[in-house]
Scaffold this motif. Structure first.
Motif, PDB file in Angstrom:
ATOM      1  N   THR A   1       0.861  -1.172   0.000  1.00  0.00           N
ATOM      2  CA  THR A   1       0.000   0.000   0.000  1.00  0.00           C
ATOM      3  C   THR A   1       0.906   1.233   0.000  1.00  0.00           C
ATOM      4  OG1 THR A   1      -0.182   0.105   2.422  1.00  0.00           O
ATOM      5  CG2 THR A   1      -1.813  -1.217   1.243  1.00  0.00           C
ATOM      6  N   ILE A   2       0.525   2.211  -0.797  1.00  0.00           N
ATOM      7  CA  ILE A   2       1.346   3.399  -0.999  1.00  0.00           C
ATOM      8  C   ILE A   2       0.489   4.616  -0.687  1.00  0.00           C
ATOM      9  CG2 ILE A   2       2.776   4.673  -2.651  1.00  0.00           C
ATOM     10  CD1 ILE A   2       2.946   2.068  -4.288  1.00  0.00           C
ATOM     11  N   GLY A   3       0.950   5.465   0.214  1.00  0.00           N
ATOM     12  CA  GLY A   3       0.089   6.559   0.634  1.00  0.00           C
ATOM     13  C   GLY A   3       0.830   7.797   1.084  1.00  0.00           C
ATOM     14  N   LYS A   4       0.039   8.769   1.472  1.00  0.00           N
ATOM     15  CA  LYS A   4       0.565  10.053   1.912  1.00  0.00           C
ATOM     16  C   LYS A   4      -0.492  10.736   2.770  1.00  0.00           C
ATOM     17  CE  LYS A   4       1.492  14.672   0.126  1.00  0.00           C
ATOM     18  NZ  LYS A   4       1.341  15.540  -1.059  1.00  0.00           N
ATOM     19  N   GLY A   5      -0.127  11.053   4.007  1.00  0.00           N
ATOM     20  CA  GLY A   5      -1.012  11.829   4.871  1.00  0.00           C
ATOM     21  C   GLY A   5      -2.368  11.202   5.120  1.00  0.00           C
ATOM     22  N   GLY A   6      -2.433   9.876   5.218  1.00  0.00           N
ATOM     23  CA  GLY A   6      -3.699   9.208   5.491  1.00  0.00           C
ATOM     24  C   GLY A   6      -4.519   8.879   4.258  1.00  0.00           C
ATOM     25  N   SER A   7      -4.023   9.219   3.066  1.00  0.00           N
ATOM     26  CA  SER A   7      -4.670   8.835   1.816  1.00  0.00           C
ATOM     27  C   SER A   7      -3.783   7.837   1.083  1.00  0.00           C
ATOM     28  CB  SER A   7      -4.913  10.066   0.926  1.00  0.00           C
ATOM     29  OG  SER A   7      -5.818  10.962   1.544  1.00  0.00           O
ATOM     30  N   TYR A   8      -4.416   7.049   0.207  1.00  0.00           N
ATOM     31  CA  TYR A   8      -3.703   5.940  -0.414  1.00  0.00           C
ATOM     32  C   TYR A   8      -3.923   5.915  -1.922  1.00  0.00           C
ATOM     33  CZ  TYR A   8      -3.659   4.401   4.437  1.00  0.00           C
ATOM     34  OH  TYR A   8      -3.491   4.344   5.795  1.00  0.00           O
ATOM     35  N   TRP A   9      -2.936   5.312  -2.617  1.00  0.00           N
ATOM     36  CA  TRP A   9      -3.081   5.133  -4.060  1.00  0.00           C
ATOM     37  C   TRP A   9      -4.233   4.177  -4.346  1.00  0.00           C
ATOM     38  CZ3 TRP A   9       2.076   4.501  -7.193  1.00  0.00           C
ATOM     39  CH2 TRP A   9       2.896   5.602  -6.950  1.00  0.00           C
ATOM     40  N   ASN A  10      -5.050   4.543  -5.314  1.00  0.00           N
ATOM     41  CA  ASN A  10      -6.139   3.703  -5.790  1.00  0.00           C
ATOM     42  C   ASN A  10      -6.303   3.903  -7.286  1.00  0.00           C
ATOM     43  OD1 ASN A  10      -8.029   2.370  -3.551  1.00  0.00           O
ATOM     44  ND2 ASN A  10      -7.164   4.256  -2.718  1.00  0.00           N
ATOM     45  N   VAL A  11      -6.918   2.905  -7.943  1.00  0.00           N
ATOM     46  CA  VAL A  11      -7.309   3.065  -9.337  1.00  0.00           C
ATOM     47  C   VAL A  11      -8.678   3.725  -9.357  1.00  0.00           C
ATOM     48  CG1 VAL A  11      -7.820   1.879 -11.499  1.00  0.00           C
ATOM     49  CG2 VAL A  11      -5.998   1.041 -10.015  1.00  0.00           C
ATOM     50  N   ASP A  12      -8.801   4.790 -10.129  1.00  0.00           N
ATOM     51  CA  ASP A  12     -10.053   5.536 -10.205  1.00  0.00           C
ATOM     52  C   ASP A  12     -11.174   4.615 -10.689  1.00  0.00           C
ATOM     53  OD1 ASP A  12     -12.099   7.307 -10.576  1.00  0.00           O
ATOM     54  OD2 ASP A  12     -11.021   8.641 -11.925  1.00  0.00           O
ATOM     55  N   PRO A  13     -12.229   4.415  -9.902  1.00  0.00           N
ATOM     56  CA  PRO A  13     -13.307   3.508 -10.330  1.00  0.00           C
ATOM     57  C   PRO A  13     -14.093   4.033 -11.512  1.00  0.00           C
ATOM     58  CG  PRO A  13     -13.906   4.661  -8.310  1.00  0.00           C
ATOM     59  CD  PRO A  13     -12.462   4.989  -8.566  1.00  0.00           C
ATOM     60  N   ALA A  14     -13.983   5.334 -11.780  1.00  0.00           N
ATOM     61  CA  ALA A  14     -14.755   5.917 -12.883  1.00  0.00           C
ATOM     62  C   ALA A  14     -14.171   5.529 -14.239  1.00  0.00           C
ATOM     63  CB  ALA A  14     -14.817   7.439 -12.745  1.00  0.00           C
TER      64      ALA A  14
END
Length: 493
Positions: A422-435
């Motif tokens: 898991t790769i993140g910054k400041g409590g947010s994480y990389w994800n693939v945009d579901p849109a």
């Protein structure tokens, strides 16, 4: 391979905020670059007290007696010689050796070399173009810096673990040293939470080596004894202040298909027979940690131990580790990595795959990849990670958008799980945009990614949708490539 000194590549930014630029066509040189990209990168070559500036095309910056500036010779002559005058604020003035005038960037892309004195137009800010995460070696001590007992100490023979990875953070024209716990090294050796003025250093070069000058005009010097950074009183550069920046190779542990760790605890044989411990007792020892070193000439990998030994294929087809092996010349120490469903298959020099026997011994006799030939590699020396694509650094724009062509990087946290990283910054994480199923965004929930090491300081990243991350010149950062291995799927780490 690891231990190879980095070439000092950098950009030079003038007082108008523009970079010295060598155009790709016509051998034109100007000062109109808006950011640090390939055309703005220069390599420093030293010869005694002189320096030469080599462009990305292999030509040297030069001046003539009339103050004209050119860059069309691939040989070093008198007109290509400069002296560097480092100012108190870290900026450089470049003086032509044969003519005695200073290089001027006039803010309207013109370059001249006719100034007799140093003014704002003659000052250039140095911006290193190397990947920011490095190992730093003291030349005199012949030892590496690492975080130990709350200090940065130059006392490690082999840079081992995440504590030996130092980030060179560019901040307002100077550099801060960020250690693995996220703190910065102040001039008195203490670690501070933010980049204060006493934690910023000016870069200087002498005799092919780098030195770091602090806010008091003194140079960072490892202290006698344990090599800790202490407040320096040295206002000149000598061998005690010489530093080398080196690539930081990936280090980690190999899990066999049954979850046991490969280890050299038992001697020469490399065996996957160790259990992972608890965080309190230490999940694994140095004998379970291995360094992956890319052998460029052979296009193969070498695997190094903490005792400076290398894995090799023994006559019995078993995998052992011993000292005295030179992976540059010994084919028995060459391995190939193949990635299957987020796992790693390792092929030895006999073109057979390594598998784990019931007792844990590793042998290279398999001709195909089944479960027992699959290993999981957990990289442990990148808990903080900066990534650079062929178009620039990976960094966020706004709250959620990630782009791959930025001139400055974000430092991301990396956590290994059974499903992936898991790769993140400041409590947010990389994800693939579901849109659109492709774009990589920062979101509230962690998603697993796979890291595939592909060469010296390069990796490919596979997203949860099975696609490889891809960079584009316009900054689009997406999980849209069917295969890794092309330039736009390589990321420098």
């Amino acid at each position: 391979m690891a231990g190879e000194e980095l070439k000092y590549k950098f950009g030079l930014r003038n007082s108008a905020g523009k970079y010295l630029t060598m155009e790709s066509f016509g051998n034109k040189v100007n000062s109109n670059g808006s950011s640090l990209k390939t055309k703005q990168v220069w390599t420093l070559e030293q010869d005694n007290n002189f320096v030469f500036l080599k462009s990305h095309k292999g030509f040297y910056l030069a001046t003539d007696k009339n103050g004209n500036v050119s860059c069309d010779s691939d040989e070093r002559g008198e007109g290509e010689k400069f002296e560097v005058d480092v100012q108190s604020d870290g900026r450089w003035a470049l003086k032509s050796v044969p003519f005695g005038y200073f290089l001027s960037g006039l803010g309207d892309d013109r370059l001249t070399c006719s100034a007799k004195t140093i003014g704002e137009n003659e000052l250039w800010m140095v911006h290193l173009a190397i990947h920011p995460q490095v190992c730093i070696k003291s030349v005199q001590r012949s030892k590496y810096a690492h975080l130990e007992d709350g200090e940065l100490r130059f006392n490690e023979i082999v840079p081992w673990g995440s504590d030996a990875v130092i980030a060179m953070v560019f901040h307002e024209g100077r550099y801060a040293l960020q250690v693995s716990n996220g703190k910065y090294v102040s001039l008195d050796g203490t670690l501070v939470d933010s980049i204060i003025d006493d934690a910023r250093y000016v870069i200087a070069f002498k005799e092919g080596h780098l030195a770091l000058r602090d806010n008091n005009g003194c140079y960072l010097t490892p202290a006698a004894g344990n090599g800790a950074v202490k407040k320096s009183t040295k206002s000149s550069i000598g061998k005690a202040q010489y530093l080398l920046l080196e690539d930081s190779a990936p280090q980690g542990v190999f899990y066999a298909s049954d979850g046991r760790l490969a280890s050299t605890r038992q001697g020469a044989d490399v065996s996957a027979n160790q259990k992972k411990g608890s965080p309190e007792e230490g999940e694994f020892s140095d004998k379970e940690i291995f360094q992956l070193e890319y052998v460029s000439d052979a296009e193969r990998w070498a695997i190094r131990t903490v005792e400076n030994e290398y894995w090799f294929l023994a006559n019995s087809s078993g995998i052992q580790a011993k000292a005295g092996i030179n992976p540059k010349t010994d084919n028995s120490a060459h391995f190939q990595f193949e990635y299957v469903d987020g796992k790693m298959a390792i092929k030895a020099s006999n073109d057979k795959y390594i598998f784990t026997k019931p007792a844990g011994h590793l042998y290279a006799t398999s001709t195909s990849v089944a479960e027992k030939e699959k290993f999981t590699f957990e990289c442990i020396n990148r808990p903080l990670l900066a990534l650079k694509s062929s178009h620039g650094f990976i960094a966020s724009r706004g709250a959620t958008k990630l782009e791959c062509n930025r001139s400055n990087y974000d430092m991301f946290s990396v956590v290994f799980t059974e499903a992936g990283y898991t790769i993140g910054k400041g409590g947010s994480y990389w994800n693939v945009d579901p849109a659109d199923k492709n774009a990589i965004l920062l979101g509230p929930s962690p998603a697993p990614f796979s890291l595939e090491f592909q060469g010296r300081s390069k990796l490919c990243i596979r997203a949860p949708n099975g696609k490889y991350l891809k960079s584009e010149q316009n900054g689009i950062f997406s999980a849209s490539a069917d295969e890794g291995g092309s330039a736009n799927t390589f990321f420098e780490f």
